[in-house]
Design an enzyme around this catalytic site. Structure first.
Site, PDB file in Angstrom:
ATOM      1  N   GLY A   1       3.361   7.554  -2.326  1.00  0.00           N
ATOM      2  CA  GLY A   1       3.180   6.432  -1.413  1.00  0.00           C
ATOM      3  C   GLY A   1       2.078   6.707  -0.421  1.00  0.00           C
ATOM      4  N   PRO A   2       1.644   5.690   0.297  1.00  0.00           N
ATOM      5  CA  PRO A   2       0.554   5.851   1.273  1.00  0.00           C
ATOM      6  C   PRO A   2       0.986   6.722   2.452  1.00  0.00           C
ATOM      7  CG  PRO A   2       1.502   3.649   1.381  1.00  0.00           C
ATOM      8  CD  PRO A   2       2.115   4.304   0.198  1.00  0.00           C
ATOM      9  N   PRO A   3       0.038   7.183   3.269  1.00  0.00           N
ATOM     10  CA  PRO A   3       0.396   8.031   4.420  1.00  0.00           C
ATOM     11  C   PRO A   3       1.268   7.282   5.412  1.00  0.00           C
ATOM     12  CG  PRO A   3      -1.976   8.116   3.958  1.00  0.00           C
ATOM     13  CD  PRO A   3      -1.409   7.026   3.127  1.00  0.00           C
ATOM     14  N   GLY A   4       2.167   8.029   6.050  1.00  0.00           N
ATOM     15  CA  GLY A   4       2.952   7.471   7.145  1.00  0.00           C
ATOM     16  C   GLY A   4       4.214   6.740   6.760  1.00  0.00           C
ATOM     17  N   VAL A   5       4.593   6.765   5.465  1.00  0.00           N
ATOM     18  CA  VAL A   5       5.820   6.055   5.071  1.00  0.00           C
ATOM     19  C   VAL A   5       7.053   6.956   5.126  1.00  0.00           C
ATOM     20  CG1 VAL A   5       4.629   4.351   3.662  1.00  0.00           C
ATOM     21  CG2 VAL A   5       5.375   6.483   2.617  1.00  0.00           C
ATOM     22  N   GLY A   6       6.869   8.233   5.485  1.00  0.00           N
ATOM     23  CA  GLY A   6       8.031   9.107   5.696  1.00  0.00           C
ATOM     24  C   GLY A   6       8.387   9.985   4.522  1.00  0.00           C
ATOM     25  N   LYS A   7       7.417  10.369   3.703  1.00  0.00           N
ATOM     26  CA  LYS A   7       7.727  11.182   2.514  1.00  0.00           C
ATOM     27  C   LYS A   7       8.205  12.587   2.924  1.00  0.00           C
ATOM     28  CE  LYS A   7       3.592  10.655   0.770  1.00  0.00           C
ATOM     29  NZ  LYS A   7       3.021   9.743   1.772  1.00  0.00           N
TER      30      LYS A   7
ATOM     31  N   LYS B   1       0.549  -4.911  -3.324  1.00  0.00           N
ATOM     32  CA  LYS B   1      -0.343  -6.057  -3.128  1.00  0.00           C
ATOM     33  C   LYS B   1       0.376  -7.208  -2.426  1.00  0.00           C
ATOM     34  CE  LYS B   1      -3.334  -4.874  -7.037  1.00  0.00           C
ATOM     35  NZ  LYS B   1      -3.793  -5.202  -8.399  1.00  0.00           N
TER      36      LYS B   1
ATOM     37  N   SER C   1      -8.187  -5.534 -11.722  1.00  0.00           N
ATOM     38  CA  SER C   1      -7.295  -6.576 -11.204  1.00  0.00           C
ATOM     39  C   SER C   1      -8.019  -7.655 -10.404  1.00  0.00           C
ATOM     40  CB  SER C   1      -6.199  -5.948 -10.332  1.00  0.00           C
ATOM     41  OG  SER C   1      -6.761  -5.304  -9.208  1.00  0.00           O
TER      42      SER C   1
END
Length: 811
Positions: A367-373, A736, A693
């Site tokens: 996932g993208p940065p900052g989502v809490g991984k 998206k 896309s």
């Protein structure tokens, strides 16, 4: 506790006269039998009060009854056995701390009838129980049998005081003898209470006969074991003496330097719990250490190697006795949302409880940065009660970082996998491999390939480090990897992991996270008590919309921290006691808004269509622009700008080819494309863009530019286009849609074959955005384009004189 046929009676006229009611003292783990003199310690307030009440009477009588649960301090009547002993306090010794030591003599078995409403201590009425002597012949036979068993019990070393054993030997009263034997510490409280409740002497003797026979068997077996152990100890002692003598001889010869140290090493190897093969290897190395001189440089190398083998965890493990509900509570405390990951962890914990042999999963959070991984990994470890180990893989290019160096190298050490296992000290920690998508490779090897063995459940039970060269079991470790994108992870490694995607948070989720997690955390970090800083929902919403635009919440937390710092300064300087930050105050604290919340385009435009993209930072909206121009001298049919990569360039060519093939349907004059070129531009030219896309977006922009029909500003679209005009499925649908939702898009056009991906989209987005499924480009154009002018720009351009310079005449 059952009470088999107990008989009650009022005191006989010729016997001692007892009061109708007496103070009662509950006993912990103790039962007092009639005629026995027993010392007792009394410490509880109610019990001391009961003793004082008994001592105030002419005869110091008291009822002694065992309580069912020894852990309870304030015992209630229903927690006390109904059969107890009437006793007389023979002696009282008061202790300065308020407690007392008493010596009591048991008098009679009694049944407790009722408890009186006395607040300071327990007081009860009772009936005296008569003793059933039973058949004289049977009683005498049992008495002789039990006496013989008791003497054998004492000879075998049974746990009974010598004074009691002597008294029991000399008594002829069968009832008294049974009570003396019943005071043995080997009997449990329940067994002693059962004997107290038996009025029949014969029944008590039968019970003790079984008990003593069993105890004698246990004591004889114990003696046999001790004898065998003693023989082994004698042999060990003899060997020890011989070794000591040998050491003394070696010492005299000057050969015993470090002998004690080697013995200590061997002892540690024995206690480390290593597998047999590893243990054999370690002892072999110690044997080499014994044979080489201490001054040899090889000594330090071998000693370091053996120390590493000893220090690794081989058996010690955290408990798997989990409380699933408590684990779910911990996960919810630390993170809002993320149901898929929480369910996966709780499912593993539940199955592991039912099937302890289940292999640990290899999870990958993408996932993208900052989502809490990363923080989610810590939360999982806390929920499971396991150690948490984090190892960053970003920038690692050397395979030895994973597997270690061989011992032939100076200063060689194990790889970071085993170094971290040593730090954990347990065989089953939660091990996070952070940023696995950023592992590099060069002439020193490929760390990704080395990770194949670590992250393969079929192989990691015998992981081999170059330094140790012995198999190490990693199968109990829960490996969690994190990545921003999965495309850079090599396919064999990606195949070994269970990928769970964290696409980002919706506006509503960010609001919950800000209120429930980020704001309280920042208040605590900045020393602000609750209520010192107030931020309403409107303020947080404006902060999310106009000061951050991200998939995660890292920048949101940073902005909240900035506000906290400014508020903390105002309070410290005495300018305010509490501060309420309103939406209009954000400009004062954070400056002007950084993003325009709303649609990508402010108004309907010709030749400008809104698309969506996915990167390692999450989803985002982008505008595709198209315009018509004369070909000029360069004779270019097609111009692409905006750092368009190969796949996206081919997608643009396919879109233009479709439009050129259908020129008649679009009212484009024949031969128009011979004299005119199409320029497609995707803004934010500093950022590389790729992927198929945007095909439908580019086709829509081209058709809009040619026909003069405006593209609706509230429509965003995605999908790959074919030469036949079909709309093919794409990836990253959730990301998206979240980006379109953040940008305020009302209608979202996407391939019909991506309908299955809507399952993962939050309900908030599905309720807000009108999602329309498309099969071909005609459906897209119908939904995205407004009605156009009667004369199209293509027709106007075709009617103008050609700007192409005349051809040079042939000579």
């Amino acid at each position: 506790m059952t009470d088999p046929e107990t008989k009650t009676t009022t005191p006989e006229p010729q016997g001692p006269a007892y009061p109708r009611e007496l103070p009662l003292v509950p006993l912990r783990e103790a039962v007092v039998f009639p005629k026995l003199v027993v010392p007792l310690g009394v410490g509880r307030e109610k019990s001391v009060a009961a003793i004082n009440a008994a001592m105030a009477e002419e005869k110091h009588y008291v009822i002694l009854a065992a309580q069912k649960d020894a852990e309870i301090d304030d015992v209630q009547p229903d927690q006390i056995y109904s059969i107890g002993t009437l006793a007389e306090i023979v002696r009282l010794l008061r202790i300065p701390d308020g407690s007392a030591q008493i010596i009591v003599q048991g008098l009679q078995r009694v049944r407790i009838k009722d408890y009186l409403p006395e607040q300071r201590y327990l007081r009860a009425t009772f009936d005296v129980l008569t003793e059933d002597a039973g058949n004289a012949v049977e009683r005498e036979a049992l008495l002789r049998s039990v006496r013989a068993l008791f003497e054998k019990y004492v000879d075998n070393g049974g746990s009974i005081l010598p004074e009691l054993a002597m008294t029991a030997k000399n008594t002829e009263d069968a009832g008294h003898f049974a009570d003396l034997v019943a005071s043995s510490p080997d009997l449990t409280l329940e067994q002693r209470q059962q004997l107290l409740e038996m009025p029949s002497v014969v029944e008590r003797l039968k019970f003790l006969s079984v008990f003593l026979a069993k105890q004698n068997e246990i004591l004889e077996l114990k003696a046999k074991i001790q004898s065998e152990v003693q023989q082994t100890l004698d042999k060990t002692q003899r060997e020890y003496i011989l070794r000591e003598q040998m050491k003394a001889i070696q010492k005299e010869l000057g050969e015993d330097e470090g002998g004690a140290e080697l013995k200590e090493l061997k002892d540690k190897i024995e206690q480390a719990g290593m597998p047999d093969a590893v243990k054999e290897k370690a002892l072999k190395e110690v044997g080499r250490l014994e044979k080489i001189p201490q001054a040899s440089p090889e000594t330090g190398v071998i000693r370091t190697y053996v120390d590493w083998l000893i220090s690794l965890p081989w058996k010690k493990a955290a408990s798997d006795d989990w409380d699933i509900a408590q684990a779910a509570k911990i996960l919810d405390e630390d993170h809002y949302g993320l149901p898929k990951i929480k369910d996966r962890i709780l499912e593993y914990m539940a199955v592991r409880k039912l099937a302890p042999g289940l292999r640990a999963p290899i999870l990958s959070f993408v996932g993208p940065p900052g989502v809490g991984k990363t923080s989610l990994g810590k939360s999982i470890a806390r929920a499971m009660g396991r150690k948490f180990i984090r190892m960053s893989l970003g920038g690692i290019r050397d395979e030895a970082e994973i597997r270690g160096h061989r011992r032939t190298y100076v200063g060689a050490l194990p790889g970071r996998i085993l170094q971290n296992m040593k730090t954990a000290g347990e065989v089953n920690p939660v091990f996070m491999l952070d940023e696995i998508d950023k592992v590099g490779a060069d002439f020193r090897g490929d760390p990704s390939s080395a990770l194949l063995e670590v992250l393969d459940p079929e192989q990691n039970n015998s992981f081999s480090d170059h330094y140790l060269e012995v198999p190490y079991d990693l199968s109990k470790v829960i490996f969690i990897t994190t990545a921003n994108v999965e495309d850079t992870i090599i396919p064999p490694l990606r195949d070994r992991m269970e990928i769970i995607r964290l696409p980002g948070y919706t506006e509503d989720e960010k609001m919950h996270i800000a209120k429930g997690f980020l704001l309280p955390k920042q208040l605590k970090q900045h020393g602000l008590e609750e209520g010192k800083l107030v931020m309403g929902d409107d303020t947080l919403l404006r902060l999310i919309r106009e000061y951050t635009r991200e998939a995660g919440v890292r920048n949101l937390e940073r902005e909240i921290g900035t506000i906290n710092r400014k508020v903390a300064r105002a309070i410290a300087e005495g300018k305010a006691e509490t501060v309420e930050v309103k939406p209009e105050d954000l400009t004062t604290y954070l400056g002007p808004e950084r993003y325009d919340y709303g649609l990508a385009e402010k108004e309907d435009q010709v030749g400008a269509a809104t698309g969506v993209s996915v990167s390692e930072h999450g989803g985002d909206v982008l505008t595709v622009e198209a315009t018509i121009m004369d070909q000029g001298s360069k004779q270019e049919e097609f111009v692409l700008t905006g750092q368009i990569q190969k796949v996206m360039e081919e997608s643009a060519i396919a879109a233009l080819s479709y439009v050129r093939a259908h020129y008649a349907e679009l009212a484009v004059p024949k031969g128009f494309f011979k004299d005119h070129a199409m320029h497609i531009h995707v803004p934010a030219g500093a950022i590389p863009k790729d992927g198929p896309s945007a095909g439908v977006t580019m086709a829509t922009a081209i058709v809009s530019a040619l026909t003069g029909r405006k593209v609706r500003k509230d429509v965003a679209m995605t999908g790959e286009i074919t030469l036949r005009g079909l709309v093919l499925p794409i990836g990253g649908v959730k990301e998206k849609l979240l980006a379109a939702h953040r940008a305020g898009i009302k209608i979202f056009l996407m391939p019909k074959k991506n309908k299955k991906d809507l399952v993962d989209v939050p309900q908030e987005v599905l309720d807000t955005v009108d999602i329309r499924l498309m099969e071909n480009i005609d459906e897209v154009l119908k939904a995205a384009l407004l009605p156009g002018p009667s004369v199209t720009p293509a027709q106007i351009e075709a009617a103008r004189p050609s700007m192409t310079p005349p051809a040079t005449p042939a000579h």
